[in-house]
Motif scaffolding. Sequence first.
Motif, PDB file in Angstrom:
ATOM      1  N   UNK A  70      50.638  46.623  47.052  1.00 46.87           N
ATOM      2  CA  UNK A  70      50.089  46.536  45.703  1.00 46.87           C
ATOM      3  C   UNK A  70      48.647  46.062  45.804  1.00 46.87           C
ATOM      4  N   UNK A  71      47.802  46.648  44.991  1.00 43.35           N
ATOM      5  CA  UNK A  71      46.384  46.305  44.996  1.00 43.35           C
ATOM      6  C   UNK A  71      45.912  46.070  43.571  1.00 43.35           C
ATOM      7  N   UNK A  72      44.934  45.203  43.433  1.00 40.52           N
ATOM      8  CA  UNK A  72      44.235  45.011  42.165  1.00 40.52           C
ATOM      9  C   UNK A  72      42.772  45.328  42.431  1.00 40.52           C
ATOM     10  N   UNK A  73      42.270  46.354  41.786  1.00 39.83           N
ATOM     11  CA  UNK A  73      40.896  46.793  41.980  1.00 39.83           C
ATOM     12  C   UNK A  73      40.049  46.382  40.789  1.00 39.83           C
ATOM     13  N   UNK A  74      38.912  45.761  41.073  1.00 40.00           N
ATOM     14  CA  UNK A  74      37.959  45.380  40.039  1.00 40.00           C
ATOM     15  C   UNK A  74      36.618  46.006  40.408  1.00 40.00           C
ATOM     16  N   UNK A  75      36.157  46.962  39.587  1.00 36.66           N
ATOM     17  CA  UNK A  75      34.929  47.695  39.886  1.00 36.66           C
ATOM     18  C   UNK A  75      33.972  47.584  38.699  1.00 36.66           C
ATOM     19  N   UNK A  76      32.707  47.937  38.894  1.00 35.22           N
ATOM     20  CA  UNK A  76      31.738  47.796  37.801  1.00 35.22           C
ATOM     21  C   UNK A  76      32.157  48.492  36.514  1.00 35.22           C
ATOM     22  N   UNK A 102      50.890  37.869  47.325  1.00 40.74           N
ATOM     23  CA  UNK A 102      49.664  38.206  46.619  1.00 40.74           C
ATOM     24  C   UNK A 102      49.290  39.651  46.910  1.00 40.74           C
ATOM     25  N   UNK A 103      48.899  40.400  45.884  1.00 40.91           N
ATOM     26  CA  UNK A 103      48.426  41.772  46.128  1.00 40.91           C
ATOM     27  C   UNK A 103      47.071  41.721  46.830  1.00 40.91           C
ATOM     28  N   UNK A 104      46.693  42.822  47.429  1.00 40.52           N
ATOM     29  CA  UNK A 104      45.363  42.929  48.031  1.00 40.52           C
ATOM     30  C   UNK A 104      44.353  43.097  46.896  1.00 40.52           C
ATOM     31  N   UNK A 105      43.356  42.227  46.872  1.00 40.25           N
ATOM     32  CA  UNK A 105      42.360  42.246  45.808  1.00 40.25           C
ATOM     33  C   UNK A 105      41.114  42.981  46.292  1.00 40.25           C
ATOM     34  N   UNK A 106      40.694  43.983  45.522  1.00 38.19           N
ATOM     35  CA  UNK A 106      39.548  44.807  45.871  1.00 38.19           C
ATOM     36  C   UNK A 106      38.451  44.586  44.836  1.00 38.19           C
ATOM     37  N   UNK A 107      37.363  43.938  45.249  1.00 36.21           N
ATOM     38  CA  UNK A 107      36.250  43.647  44.345  1.00 36.21           C
ATOM     39  C   UNK A 107      35.071  44.525  44.756  1.00 36.21           C
ATOM     40  N   UNK A 108      34.835  45.564  43.979  1.00 38.52           N
ATOM     41  CA  UNK A 108      33.825  46.556  44.344  1.00 38.52           C
ATOM     42  C   UNK A 108      32.500  46.267  43.644  1.00 38.52           C
ATOM     43  N   UNK A 109      31.588  45.611  44.365  1.00 38.74           N
ATOM     44  CA  UNK A 109      30.231  45.354  43.887  1.00 38.74           C
ATOM     45  C   UNK A 109      30.230  44.787  42.482  1.00 38.74           C
ATOM     46  N   UNK A 110      31.191  43.899  42.226  1.00 33.82           N
ATOM     47  CA  UNK A 110      31.344  43.420  40.862  1.00 33.82           C
ATOM     48  C   UNK A 110      30.811  42.005  40.689  1.00 33.82           C
ATOM     49  N   UNK A 111      30.852  41.190  41.736  1.00 31.08           N
ATOM     50  CA  UNK A 111      30.391  39.810  41.581  1.00 31.08           C
ATOM     51  C   UNK A 111      28.890  39.771  41.313  1.00 31.08           C
ATOM     52  N   UNK A 112      28.157  40.732  41.869  1.00 32.66           N
ATOM     53  CA  UNK A 112      26.719  40.756  41.639  1.00 32.66           C
ATOM     54  C   UNK A 112      26.388  41.036  40.175  1.00 32.66           C
ATOM     55  N   UNK A 113      27.383  41.579  39.419  1.00 31.26           N
ATOM     56  CA  UNK A 113      27.181  41.853  38.002  1.00 31.26           C
ATOM     57  C   UNK A 113      27.426  40.610  37.142  1.00 31.26           C
ATOM     58  N   UNK A 114      27.933  39.546  37.765  1.00 33.64           N
ATOM     59  CA  UNK A 114      28.328  38.359  37.009  1.00 33.64           C
ATOM     60  C   UNK A 114      27.343  37.223  37.234  1.00 33.64           C
ATOM     61  N   UNK A 115      27.243  36.336  36.254  1.00 31.60           N
ATOM     62  CA  UNK A 115      26.397  35.167  36.439  1.00 31.60           C
ATOM     63  C   UNK A 115      27.088  34.196  37.381  1.00 31.60           C
ATOM     64  N   UNK A 116      26.373  33.159  37.803  1.00 37.11           N
ATOM     65  CA  UNK A 116      26.895  32.241  38.825  1.00 37.11           C
ATOM     66  C   UNK A 116      28.172  31.543  38.371  1.00 37.11           C
ATOM     67  N   UNK A 117      28.287  31.241  37.079  1.00 36.86           N
ATOM     68  CA  UNK A 117      29.490  30.567  36.567  1.00 36.86           C
ATOM     69  C   UNK A 117      30.712  31.465  36.721  1.00 36.86           C
ATOM     70  N   UNK A 118      30.559  32.732  36.352  1.00 33.05           N
ATOM     71  CA  UNK A 118      31.690  33.652  36.442  1.00 33.05           C
ATOM     72  C   UNK A 118      32.016  33.969  37.907  1.00 33.05           C
ATOM     73  N   UNK A 119      30.986  34.074  38.747  1.00 35.11           N
ATOM     74  CA  UNK A 119      31.240  34.261  40.176  1.00 35.11           C
ATOM     75  C   UNK A 119      32.092  33.128  40.729  1.00 35.11           C
ATOM     76  N   UNK A 120      31.705  31.912  40.414  1.00 39.02           N
ATOM     77  CA  UNK A 120      32.435  30.748  40.920  1.00 39.02           C
ATOM     78  C   UNK A 120      33.867  30.734  40.411  1.00 39.02           C
ATOM     79  N   UNK A 121      34.060  31.120  39.129  1.00 46.08           N
ATOM     80  CA  UNK A 121      35.404  31.135  38.561  1.00 46.08           C
ATOM     81  C   UNK A 121      36.290  32.126  39.307  1.00 46.08           C
ATOM     82  N   UNK A 122      35.758  33.331  39.533  1.00 45.11           N
ATOM     83  CA  UNK A 122      36.541  34.354  40.232  1.00 45.11           C
ATOM     84  C   UNK A 122      36.874  33.901  41.647  1.00 45.11           C
TER      85      UNK A 122
END
Length: 370
Positions: A113-119, A311-331
């Motif tokens: 199982x995977x969870x993909x988060x993309x822009x 835990x599923x495999x989490x795939x974060x595709x160039x998405x943290x760069x789209x977030x501010x530092x607070x949201x990056x830290x939360x994720x």
Amino acid sequence: MIVNALELDFFRNYTHLEASFDPRVNLIYGDNAQGKTNLLEAVAYLSAARSHRARYDREMIMMGIDSAFLKGEVASRDRVFTLEAKLFRGRGRQLFSNGVRLKTAGELAGILTTVLFCPEDLYLIREGSSARRRFLDGAICQLRPRYSQALAEYNRLYDHKTRILRDWPENPSLLQTLDDFNLRLAQTGAILIHYRAHFIRRMEKHAPAIHADFSGGRERLELSYETVSTVTDPMAQPREILPQLLAHQESHRQAELDARQCLSGPHKDDLVVSIGGQLAKTYASQGQTRTAVLSLKLAQREIFQEETGEWPVLLLDDVLSELDSKRQAFVLNRIRGGQVFITCCEEEKLEGLEGGRVFHIRDGSIVTNI
């Protein structure tokens, strides 16, 4: 669940790739259009035989080539699985688990199982209902083989019915088959509604709490399910939903014939997201929209963990760069545990990651890995 290794042949821009991965964090960096997203797409495809950005499998085969091959070694449920997919241009596909050919993609459910988060997901709230249906379908297909099979059958029947409604004035004899297609659409549609309703109910237990943490308790996230109006209880068994769908079809029969398109069924369903009692699609700010999407994705991850015990495999595709530092830290704080793949354009963009491996991708090849 851990993807230990991946092998690709003629998949997207990868002529050939062999790579092994860390069970914790795998950071993949490189310039744009070098193959970072393609790598994550391959991992996600092995989980449910679906792509988040290709409607047809042939789109993932390298130009000028007739077939592509994907192979992943996966640690799951205290076993090691070898998952394989062979894609053929114009001749469908073949799926295998430990050398045994699978009859349907639904048989992959629960292995990886995977969870993909993309822009593109950052626009999930503001887009039309089809984007949110894709989110639901992608999640449920990985957990429920019956849902995956019903969705494939519903889409096939829907395409047939659409052609009947489009062409019947020129070929009236087509209407002789309409009742049969309506019945079968209602039967499969009832299954879709049942599973969607139950998944959204589980989302309601997780996403608002994550969103409250995200917003410091200042905002309230609410989710609801919007489906065919005659369905009184979407969580009921499919056999109870079936006559309600048939009644809706009958009431829309003439309208469908006049419009020459399918107007009745769960292909119009929506996951309605509200923040503080207001419809997020219409009223949410850009920051609220991103927070809501992050909450949905992280809730999906927690549901998968509850369901499988891993835990599923989490795939974060160039998405943290789209977030501010607070949201990056939360994720980053929320994803402790489990295997994570993160892509970015520059290696130094992401801080706060400990351990794992770093891969540099260039022109469909790994040029360095640490």
